[in-house]
Motif scaffolding. Structure first.
Motif, PDB file in Angstrom:
ATOM      1  N   TYR A   1      25.737  20.745  41.250  1.00  0.00           N
ATOM      2  CA  TYR A   1      25.033  21.815  40.534  1.00  0.00           C
ATOM      3  C   TYR A   1      25.851  23.089  40.743  1.00  0.00           C
ATOM      4  CZ  TYR A   1      21.491  25.313  39.351  1.00  0.00           C
ATOM      5  OH  TYR A   1      20.815  26.370  38.787  1.00  0.00           O
TER       6      TYR A   1
ATOM      7  N   ASN B   1      27.077  27.035  38.599  1.00  0.00           N
ATOM      8  CA  ASN B   1      27.073  27.881  37.407  1.00  0.00           C
ATOM      9  C   ASN B   1      28.455  28.414  37.057  1.00  0.00           C
ATOM     10  OD1 ASN B   1      27.382  29.717  39.490  1.00  0.00           O
ATOM     11  ND2 ASN B   1      25.866  31.176  38.708  1.00  0.00           N
TER      12      ASN B   1
ATOM     13  N   THR C   1      24.402  23.211  35.575  1.00  0.00           N
ATOM     14  CA  THR C   1      23.098  23.643  36.060  1.00  0.00           C
ATOM     15  C   THR C   1      22.048  22.637  35.621  1.00  0.00           C
ATOM     16  OG1 THR C   1      22.675  24.989  34.108  1.00  0.00           O
ATOM     17  CG2 THR C   1      23.815  26.057  35.954  1.00  0.00           C
ATOM     18  N   CYS C   2      20.776  22.978  35.808  1.00  0.00           N
ATOM     19  CA  CYS C   2      19.702  22.042  35.467  1.00  0.00           C
ATOM     20  C   CYS C   2      19.741  21.649  33.996  1.00  0.00           C
ATOM     21  CB  CYS C   2      18.335  22.632  35.825  1.00  0.00           C
ATOM     22  SG  CYS C   2      17.919  24.175  34.984  1.00  0.00           S
TER      23      CYS C   2
ATOM     24  N   MET D   1      22.539  18.912  33.463  1.00  0.00           N
ATOM     25  CA  MET D   1      22.159  17.639  34.074  1.00  0.00           C
ATOM     26  C   MET D   1      20.998  16.982  33.333  1.00  0.00           C
ATOM     27  SD  MET D   1      22.429  18.440  38.143  1.00  0.00           S
ATOM     28  CE  MET D   1      24.008  18.698  38.947  1.00  0.00           C
TER      29      MET D   1
ATOM     30  N   GLY E   1      18.289  18.785  38.298  1.00  0.00           N
ATOM     31  CA  GLY E   1      18.672  20.162  38.532  1.00  0.00           C
ATOM     32  C   GLY E   1      18.171  20.702  39.858  1.00  0.00           C
TER      33      GLY E   1
ATOM     34  N   ARG F   1      24.931  21.001  46.230  1.00  0.00           N
ATOM     35  CA  ARG F   1      25.370  19.598  46.198  1.00  0.00           C
ATOM     36  C   ARG F   1      24.648  18.804  47.279  1.00  0.00           C
ATOM     37  NH1 ARG F   1      29.114  15.816  48.061  1.00  0.00           N
ATOM     38  NH2 ARG F   1      29.948  17.161  49.708  1.00  0.00           N
TER      39      ARG F   1
END
Length: 291
Positions: free
Chosen positions: A21, A23, A58-59, A62, A140, A233
């Motif tokens: 995860y 950004n 990011t969420c 995913m 996420g 992670r």
């Protein structure tokens, strides 16, 4: 759920658990395109191939990858948005109904699906599910196991606890329309959590359309969290979570959490090593943020 289909779902979740995860790729794409919509359309998760992703995601990345993959299996997942306190649509996940379950009695105009299956996730052990017939997927938030969603009382228990590592998860159903995600520490030998549970997100379970999901995805490019690096992670094999934000690295395992400040001289090297990202990607994103 057919056993073969269920195994494909678990394999998919396991592959997704290896994705970081982060950004940083969002920051780079927004800088290069100047448009949230154009940056979103460049997202590697849209190509539905984890192995060629630029870094992680990011969420939204995913969840979108998971949504497409489940649809390709002939399943019908629902995209759902997560609210946090006064912040609306700040998070996303999805809910998957079991296609083999049949409608049961209705409550407030909604049918209660019933089924019986054995759910087995890599970190959950074996859980017998007589009800409900829907599962939450929240990659996420680094939850890579399908979680059986409880029914609200009096139709079900109203909540379920999942002893994941290093964070336990509790799903709470106040009513048919909503669900809450709570997380806390690991369960100790005495059966108690080593840290209290906190409410993380509230989800309207009806879900949103693809168009609305993509709108919230585009809006996420301009949220406050895009002004600093956020990396997360989970090492599932060791039960260790790594989280980095605003210069601080948090390492969490079954024994608790510890935080350290990363010196700028080693920041790129450390973040690259811990979060499995290329030094070039990390350096480029940090350079954009420093402007």
């Amino acid at each position: 759920m057919e056993p073969a289909t269920w195994q494909k779902i678990l394999d998919l979740c396991n592959r997704l658990s290896n994705v970081t995860y982060e950004n940083l790729t969002k920051i780079i794409r927004l800088e290069s395109t100047g448009s949230a919509t154009a940056a979103r359309n460049l997202d590697d998760s849209d190509q539905n191939d984890i192995d060629t992703w630029m870094g992680g995601g990011t969420c939204f990345s995913m969840t979108w990858h998971l949504y497409q993959s489940l649809r390709d299996m002939g399943l019908e997942p629902r995209l759902v948005m997560g609210h946090k306190r006064k912040e609306r649509n700040i998070h996303c996940a999805l809910i998957l109904p079991d296609p083999q379950c049949h409608p049961g009695p209705s409550a407030g105009g909604q049918h209660l699906a019933t089924c019986c299956l054995s759910a087995h996730g890599p970190r959950m052990g074996r859980i017998t599910v007589s009800q409900p017939a829907e599962f939450l997927f929240d990659p996420g938030y680094l939850i890579f196991d399908p979680l059986p969603i409880p029914l609200p009382q009096p139709f079900g228990t109203g909540e379920s606890l999942f002893p994941l590592v290093p964070n336990s998860v509790r799903l709470v159903r106040p009513d048919m329309d909503s669900m809450e995600l709570w997380t806390g520490g690991s369960i100790r030998t005495d059966g108690k959590l080593n840290s209290p549970m906190k409410l993380r997100f509230e989800y309207p379970v009806a879900g949103v359309s693809v168009e609305e999901f993509k709108q919230h995805w585009a809006e996420s490019f301009y949220r406050e969290m895009m002004t600093y690096p956020v990396l997360n992670r989970l090492d599932r094999e060791r039960g260790v979570q790594y989280y980095y934000q605003k210069g601080n690295l948090v390492t969490r395992d079954a024994n608790g959490s510890r935080m350290e400040r990363l010196d700028e001289s080693v920041r790129v090297e450390k973040l690259s090593e811990i979060f499995k990202l290329s030094p070039e990607l990390v350096s480029k994103a940090l350079g954009i943020l420093s402007k």
